[in-house]
Motif scaffolding. Structure first.
Motif, short mmCIF file in Angstrom:
data_model
loop_
_atom_site.label_atom_id
_atom_site.label_comp_id
_atom_site.label_asym_id
_atom_site.label_seq_id
_atom_site.Cartn_x
_atom_site.Cartn_y
_atom_site.Cartn_z
N THR A 1 -5.24 -1.50 -4.26
CA THR A 1 -4.92 -0.42 -3.33
C THR A 1 -3.42 -0.13 -3.37
N GLN A 2 -3.07 1.15 -3.36
CA GLN A 2 -1.66 1.53 -3.30
C GLN A 2 -1.18 1.30 -1.87
N VAL A 3 -0.16 0.47 -1.71
CA VAL A 3 0.33 0.12 -0.37
C VAL A 3 1.73 0.66 -0.09
N PRO B 1 -2.57 7.46 0.21
CA PRO B 1 -2.42 6.41 -0.81
C PRO B 1 -3.70 6.25 -1.61
N GLY B 2 -3.55 5.93 -2.85
CA GLY B 2 -4.70 5.81 -3.73
C GLY B 2 -4.93 4.38 -4.16
N GLY B 3 -5.34 4.25 -5.41
CA GLY B 3 -5.63 2.93 -5.93
C GLY B 3 -5.84 2.95 -7.42
N VAL B 4 -6.03 1.76 -7.96
CA VAL B 4 -6.22 1.57 -9.38
C VAL B 4 -7.33 0.56 -9.58
N GLU B 5 -8.16 0.82 -10.59
CA GLU B 5 -9.14 -0.17 -11.00
C GLU B 5 -8.86 -0.53 -12.45
N PHE B 6 -8.65 -1.82 -12.68
CA PHE B 6 -8.49 -2.34 -14.03
C PHE B 6 -9.82 -2.98 -14.39
N ALA C 1 -7.30 5.39 -12.25
CA ALA C 1 -6.30 5.42 -11.18
C ALA C 1 -6.25 6.77 -10.51
N GLN C 2 -6.04 6.74 -9.21
CA GLN C 2 -5.69 7.93 -8.43
C GLN C 2 -4.62 7.47 -7.46
N LEU C 3 -3.42 8.01 -7.62
CA LEU C 3 -2.26 7.56 -6.86
C LEU C 3 -1.54 8.73 -6.21
N CYS C 4 -0.84 8.45 -5.13
CA CYS C 4 0.06 9.42 -4.51
C CYS C 4 1.45 9.09 -5.02
N LEU C 5 1.99 9.96 -5.88
CA LEU C 5 3.32 9.76 -6.44
C LEU C 5 4.20 10.94 -6.07
N ASN C 6 5.13 10.70 -5.18
CA ASN C 6 6.07 11.70 -4.67
C ASN C 6 5.36 12.97 -4.18
N GLY C 7 4.34 12.78 -3.38
CA GLY C 7 3.66 13.90 -2.74
C GLY C 7 2.58 14.56 -3.56
N ARG C 8 2.32 14.05 -4.75
CA ARG C 8 1.29 14.63 -5.62
C ARG C 8 0.24 13.58 -5.93
N ILE C 9 -1.02 14.03 -5.95
CA ILE C 9 -2.10 13.15 -6.41
C ILE C 9 -2.07 13.15 -7.93
N VAL D 1 -0.37 4.09 -20.27
CA VAL D 1 -1.43 4.59 -19.40
C VAL D 1 -1.77 6.01 -19.84
N PRO D 2 -3.07 6.30 -20.06
CA PRO D 2 -3.46 7.63 -20.54
C PRO D 2 -2.93 8.76 -19.63
N GLY D 3 -2.27 9.73 -20.25
CA GLY D 3 -1.80 10.90 -19.54
C GLY D 3 -0.57 10.69 -18.68
#
Length: 165
Positions: free
Chosen positions: A48-50, A63-68, A79-87, A104-106
């Motif tokens: 989980t993105q904390v 906040p999003g998260g990552v599955e490995f 992964a789906q993350l909130c990075l500087n206000g963008r999903i 990481v792809p993309g």
């Protein structure tokens, strides 16, 4: 030399001078280090993105998260993350491109700048400082959150822009 020419030359010199500030969250004057002991096989599962670095409050970004996970040909990521206000989303094969460095792809490469000894918390950044974020397997403890903030600071990230969720 006329004043106009002098002003023009000074303006051009100022434009050409190297900048010590980049668009991002870390100082380019500070070295950044990835975790040489990072073991990608130990991160399998849901994270989980904390926390993340942000220029504002990001009211619409959750906040999003990552599955490995293990894939047929090696590690994979979703992964789906909130990075500087963008999903931001990423999915596909994950490649290790150096110690503690993942392609990481993309997205640009993720550098694991810290992982706690129990592999419960991952601090991830980039050399250009365009993003940085913190992942945890559970509800993060205050001491691990503080430790991660210190590691980001050591790697040149702005403490003022570190936002815990």
């Amino acid at each position: 030399m006329s004043r106009l020419k002098l002003v023009a030359l000074l303006f051009l010199a100022a434009c050409a001078a190297p900048s010590s500030h980049i668009a991002g969250f870390r100082s380019p004057k500070t070295e950044i280090y990835s975790s040489a002991a990072f073991d990608v096989s130990r991160v399998e599962g849901r994270w989980t993105q904390v926390a993340a670095f942000s220029a504002g409050d990001n009211p619409g970004c959750k906040p999003g998260g990552v599955e490995f996970r293990k894939g047929a040909t090696g590690p994979e990521i979703a992964a789906q993350l909130c990075l500087n206000g963008r999903i931001v989303q990423a999915q596909g094969p994950l490649r290790m491109v150096g110690p503690g460095r993942m392609a990481v792809p993309g997205m640009q490469d993720w550098w694991v700048i810290w992982v706690d000894s129990g592999y419960r918390t991952l601090a991830i950044g980039t050399p250009d400082g365009s993003f940085g974020f913190l992942l945890d397997r559970e509800k993060i403890s205050g001491d691990r959150l503080h430790a991660a903030a210190e590691v980001f600071d050591f790697n040149g990230y702005s403490k003022a822009r570190f936002k815990a969720y």
